[in-house]
Design a protein around this motif. Structure first.
Motif, PDB file in Angstrom:
ATOM      1  N   GLY A  12       0.784  -0.968   0.019  1.00 37.56           N
ATOM      2  CA  GLY A  12      -0.081   0.042   0.000  1.00 37.56           C
ATOM      3  C   GLY A  12       0.721   1.253   0.023  1.00 37.56           C
ATOM      4  O   GLY A  12       2.087   1.093  -0.236  1.00 37.56           O
TER       5      GLY A  12
ATOM      6  N   GLY B 104      -4.209  -0.303  -2.534  1.00 35.04           N
ATOM      7  CA  GLY B 104      -3.489  -1.348  -1.776  1.00 35.04           C
ATOM      8  C   GLY B 104      -4.077  -2.725  -2.494  1.00 35.04           C
ATOM      9  O   GLY B 104      -5.103  -2.770  -2.838  1.00 35.04           O
TER      10      GLY B 104
ATOM     11  N   LYS C  88       1.138   0.432  -4.761  1.00 33.14           N
ATOM     12  CA  LYS C  88      -0.242   0.302  -4.103  1.00 33.14           C
ATOM     13  C   LYS C  88      -1.214  -0.169  -5.147  1.00 33.14           C
ATOM     14  O   LYS C  88      -2.189  -0.659  -4.615  1.00 33.14           O
ATOM     15  CB  LYS C  88      -0.960   1.590  -3.933  1.00 33.14           C
ATOM     16  CG  LYS C  88      -1.007   2.611  -4.786  1.00 33.14           C
ATOM     17  CD  LYS C  88      -1.594   4.077  -4.757  1.00 33.14           C
ATOM     18  CE  LYS C  88      -1.771   4.967  -5.889  1.00 33.14           C
ATOM     19  NZ  LYS C  88      -2.054   6.256  -5.510  1.00 33.14           N
TER      20      LYS C  88
END
Length: 95
Positions: free
Chosen positions: A32, A39, A60
């Motif tokens: 993330g 994420g 991410k």
């Protein structure tokens, strides 16, 4: 749980940074950013703990899990792609 899932790719985890933690019977591998936006990651059952070779959080939206199989090593990729309603310009800048 009626489903016997050993490895699951998860998205929209909304967790900070590249982390490894525990979530019930699973090990949670997360990729993330500091803003907790998007994420992605993997949930790996504890029984496969010894089979995990490596986890790489690329961004991410991208991460990679490497595990030891019976006959060879296996790489699993989790890639969170933008949706069709996202503008073309934005899509090309995201990754």
């Amino acid at each position: 749980c009626r489903y016997k899932i050993d490895i699951a790719a998860v998205q929209e985890t909304k967790q900070k940074g590249n982390t490894i933690g525990y979530l019930g019977k699973y090990i949670f591998f997360n990729s993330g950013d500091e803003n907790k936006i998007f994420g992605c990651g993997f949930l790996v059952h504890n029984k496969l703990k010894e089979a995990v070779i490596d986890f790489q959080g690329v961004s991410k939206r991208i991460c990679k899990l490497r595990i030891r199989g019976i006959y060879r090593k296996i790489s699993l990729l989790n890639i969170h792609a933008p949706t069709n309603i996202t503008e073309i310009e934005k899509k090309s800048r995201i990754l």
